[in-house]
Design a protein around this motif. Structure first.
Motif, short mmCIF file in Angstrom:
data_model
loop_
_atom_site.label_atom_id
_atom_site.label_comp_id
_atom_site.label_asym_id
_atom_site.label_seq_id
_atom_site.Cartn_x
_atom_site.Cartn_y
_atom_site.Cartn_z
N LYS A 10 33.94 -0.02 24.35
CA LYS A 10 35.38 0.18 24.51
C LYS A 10 35.71 0.63 25.92
O LYS A 10 36.76 0.31 26.45
N ARG B 166 35.19 -2.71 28.14
CA ARG B 166 36.19 -3.76 27.95
C ARG B 166 37.51 -3.39 28.64
O ARG B 166 38.03 -2.31 28.43
N ASN C 185 51.23 -9.62 22.36
CA ASN C 185 51.88 -9.22 21.11
C ASN C 185 53.39 -9.44 21.24
O ASN C 185 54.03 -8.86 22.12
N ARG D 234 42.99 -10.01 19.53
CA ARG D 234 41.79 -10.17 20.35
C ARG D 234 42.05 -9.62 21.76
O ARG D 234 41.20 -8.97 22.36
N ILE E 205 44.02 -7.19 22.61
CA ILE E 205 44.00 -5.72 22.63
C ILE E 205 42.56 -5.22 22.57
O ILE E 205 42.20 -4.27 23.25
N ARG E 206 41.74 -5.90 21.78
CA ARG E 206 40.33 -5.52 21.76
C ARG E 206 39.72 -5.71 23.14
O ARG E 206 38.95 -4.87 23.61
N ALA E 207 40.07 -6.84 23.79
CA ALA E 207 39.51 -7.12 25.11
C ALA E 207 39.98 -6.10 26.14
O ALA E 207 39.35 -5.90 27.17
N LYS E 208 41.13 -5.45 25.87
CA LYS E 208 41.62 -4.41 26.77
C LYS E 208 40.86 -3.11 26.56
O LYS E 208 41.03 -2.16 27.32
N GLY E 209 40.08 -3.04 25.50
CA GLY E 209 39.33 -1.82 25.21
C GLY E 209 40.05 -0.92 24.23
O GLY E 209 39.71 0.25 24.10
N GLY E 210 41.07 -1.46 23.54
CA GLY E 210 41.81 -0.66 22.57
C GLY E 210 40.96 -0.30 21.36
O GLY E 210 40.10 -1.06 20.95
N SER E 211 41.19 0.90 20.80
CA SER E 211 40.42 1.33 19.64
C SER E 211 40.91 0.60 18.39
O SER E 211 42.00 0.02 18.38
N GLN E 212 40.09 0.66 17.36
CA GLN E 212 40.44 0.02 16.09
C GLN E 212 41.75 0.60 15.54
O GLN E 212 42.57 -0.11 15.00
N LEU F 282 44.29 1.86 17.26
CA LEU F 282 45.41 1.30 18.04
C LEU F 282 45.68 -0.13 17.59
O LEU F 282 46.83 -0.53 17.40
N LYS G 212 49.12 0.25 15.46
CA LYS G 212 50.22 -0.10 16.36
C LYS G 212 50.49 -1.60 16.33
O LYS G 212 51.56 -2.04 15.94
N HIS G 213 49.48 -2.38 16.70
CA HIS G 213 49.76 -3.80 16.94
C HIS G 213 49.79 -4.64 15.68
O HIS G 213 50.70 -5.42 15.47
#
Lengths: 338, 323
Positions: free
Chosen positions: A87, A90, A106, B224, B226-233, B235, B239-240
């Protein structure tokens, strides 16, 4: 050449489906140096996207799983690291942009919200600072009226603009590597050129390495320094862009280049490689391209060829370049000239 | 959109009541009434006017908040109906809080941990929840929690020996206005069993809807990203994904709220809950036409309003929706 920052070593990613185990990425080795632009080229389904998602550890799992090999990023093996560490990497040290700018943002949050979020995941800064940085970043990727755009929603922007926003998000934390998975495929040609120019400028300014995944050899010629050609989950050829385009070694690459339309030749019909890409499956014997290869011989159907070193960094997965079987080279050389 | 629907509703309820065979004057005066007496009463009630004049009078009265007079109690329906309506609204609010809190969270966790033991368990409970008859669940609750364990009261809105001095008719709110927290607690205890009985089906439907909607959204490209941005599960999910998944969930919540507000006759009867369902039900057994007509109208009105609120919320959530 400068230091290697990302090195894939025999990376294998398999999918465990109802129809059995599928080796989508099969012992792939790729090196990316600091500030370098490397292209991965291949047809749909050759494993290039799965390779890039494997680096980010974003393979949908289940069914996908990295079953072997190493992903060395600045000496650290990402294949074995924790999700917590990933995390941090990334979006911060390795960023990624995707093929579909229309659906990659989004729709329910403003551009600003999504950019500020990306910054604040990795940096301890206030919302106000993050917003200022985001506006600057939007300006750098060439978005006009950045102050207004930041408060707009994705549906108010065009595809090209959205891809610029995606690049702005990906570059906002100044990563070491940008993985671009077919970033221009969904865009029209003029916008494609602009996005490629933008990526090249960012690459020059910040020395960000780019791993560009594409099926478009035109894009490769435009921007890449080195190219890796993939076929059916394997690397089949590797070399500099010039070498690959001028003097392709592997019959598959030769076919790809022959099938490009040429301006100065008035051919009635474009060349196409006969047959289709076979689905990757376990325990396949022989070269994966053999069934479509015009120059395949018996051995191609029986033994899996390794990636033969031709000279320097130039490699090809074809028995024609197996030095122990010297007669191959002559035949290959003669056929290229023809 | 709202106005024609409401107008149509008044016409339909008006027509239905007039299509019912039988003469209201006859009903009021009884079998032994003379023809003259009936004619006199019809005259005084305006029943000898043409239908459209009658509808006009009815509609003008409606606009002034006058729903007419109950044949049974001779009281103004508009003042008589409110305590019943408030009782139903209060019960519905608690039932829906129960349904939404548990349903949405169970759905989210099921989608997050798809095919885990939690997912299987939650979906089995949801399936049982939708399939279970409400009256059976209500009786079981009464038997276990009131009869056997004695934890919770089985009937009514409050302790009948010590009735509340109602202001708004929402008893929880009323007791809080009186700063009588002990009473508020008693009233809340009365709400628990009927709210669970009533909220179980909506909870199950919301859980299933949330799960499938979340699973759909989790596959999308922006997740995907947001995951690639390093967002947590966390978030990613709360949120999204949730904001994108919420629209079908809201639709279901709106419809279920409408259903609970109008159709809880069974539950209200079992728990002796003096709500609007029971009010209309009793009016039907006494052939109290003005009350039936008003009850249907009020229920329909609330249904439309709930869906209007849902529509407004769509617009707030999704900037792409334009009316």
């Amino acid at each position: 050449m400068s230091e290697v920052i990302l090195e894939l070593q025999d990376l294998s990613t398999h999918f465990f489906t109802d129809y059995g185990e599928i080796p989508a990425v099969d012992r792939v080795s790729i090196k990316v140096h600091k500030g370098e632009v490397v292209g991965i080229v291949g047809e749909s389904g050759c494993g290039k996207s799965v390779t890039s998602l494997s680096i980010m550890q974003l393979i949908p799992s289940p069914p996908g799983k990295i079953v072997g090999g190493e992903i060395r990023f600045k000496g650290e093996n990402l294949a074995l690291t924790t999700e917590k560490r990933m995390k941090k990497i990334r979006g911060n040290e390795i960023s990624m942009i995707f093929q579909e700018p229309m659906t990659s943002l989004n729709p329910l949050f403003t551009i600003g919200n999504q950019m500020i979020e990306a910054l604040r995941i990795h940096q301890k800064i206030s919302k106000k600072e993050a917003k200022e940085q985001s506006i600057n970043m939007l300006k750098r990727v060439g978005i006009p009226r950045a102050e207004q755009v930041i408060d707009e929603y994705p549906h108010q922007l065009s595809g090209g603009m959205r891809q610029r926003v995606m690049i702005a998000i990906a570059m906002s934390c100044e990563p070491e590597i940008l993985i671009a998975d077919e970033p221009t495929t969904a865009l029209d040609v003029t916008i494609q050129a602009q996005i490629l120019d933008l990526m090249r400028i960012l690459n020059d300014e910040k020395e960000t390495a780019i791993l560009l995944i594409t099926h478009d050899l035109g894009v490769v010629a435009e921007i890449c320094e080195r190219v890796v050609v993939m076929y059916s989950g394997q690397v089949v050829e590797e070399g500099t862009t010039r070498e690959i385009l001028k003097d392709p070694k592997h019959p598959y690459t030769q076919g790809l280049i022959k099938s490009l339309p040429k301006l100065h030749e008035k051919e009635q019909k474009l060349y196409s490689i006969p047959g289709t890409v076979p689905k990757p499956k376990m325990d396949r014997k022989g070269c994966r391209f053999a069934s479509r290869c015009e120059r395949a011989f018996d051995r191609c159907f029986q033994v899996d060829p390794e990636l033969f070193l031709i000279e320097g960094e130039r490699k090809s997965r074809c028995f024609l370049y197996d030095e122990k079987k010297g007669d191959g080279i002559d035949r290959a050389a003669s056929s290229i000239r023809s | 959109m709202l106005i024609p629907v409401l107008l149509g509703m008044t016409i339909i309820t008006f027509s239905i009541v007039h299509l019912i065979p039988g003469n209201p004057a006859q009903v009021i005066l009884g079998e032994a009434a003379t023809a003259e007496a009936i004619a006199d009463l019809e005259e005084s009630m305006g029943l000898n006017e043409p239908y459209w004049v009658q509808y006009g009078i009815y509609f003008m009265d409606l606009l002034q908040g006058d729903l007419g007079t109950s044949l049974r109690s001779k009281a103004e329906i508009s003042s008589e109906i409110w305590p019943h309506l408030a009782a139903t609204i209060e019960l519905t609010i608690f039932a829906m809080i129960f349904a939404i809190v548990i349903g949405v969270n169970a759905g989210i966790i099921s989608a997050w941990k798809q095919n885990s033991w939690f997912d299987f368990l939650a979906m089995i409970i949801a399936l049982v929840g939708v399939s279970m008859p409400v009256f059976w669940l209500a009786l079981m609750e009464q038997w276990i929690f009131a009869q056997e364990l004695g934890w919770l009261p089985a009937y009514g809105r409050q302790d009948s020996r010590d009735p509340i001095a109602a202001i708004t008719q929402f008893y929880v709110l009323d007791s809080l206005i009186h700063l009588d927290f002990e009473r508020a607690f008693t009233i809340l205890k009365h709400l628990v069993l009927p709210a669970i009985a009533l909220g179980t089906i909506p909870m199950a439907i919301i859980a299933r809807m949330t799960r499938s909607s979340m699973l759909e959204v989790m596959k999308s490209d922006y997740i995907r990203t947001i995951r690639a941005k390093g967002g947590s599960q966390f978030l990613v999910i709360y949120k999204h994904a949730l904001k994108n998944a919420i629209i079908p969930i809201l639709t279901v919540i709106g419809l279920q709220t409408g259903v609970l507000l109008g159709g809880a006759i069974l539950t209200e009867t079992i728990f002796s809950w003096p709500g609007i369902g029971r009010y209309v039900y009793e009016a039907i057994s006494f052939r109290d036409y003005p009350v039936i007509q008003s009850g249907i109208l009020v229920i329909a009105f609330i249904f439309v309003m709930v869906n209007l609120i849902v529509d407004i919320m769509y617009k707030i959530i999704d900037p792409r929706i334009k009316y």
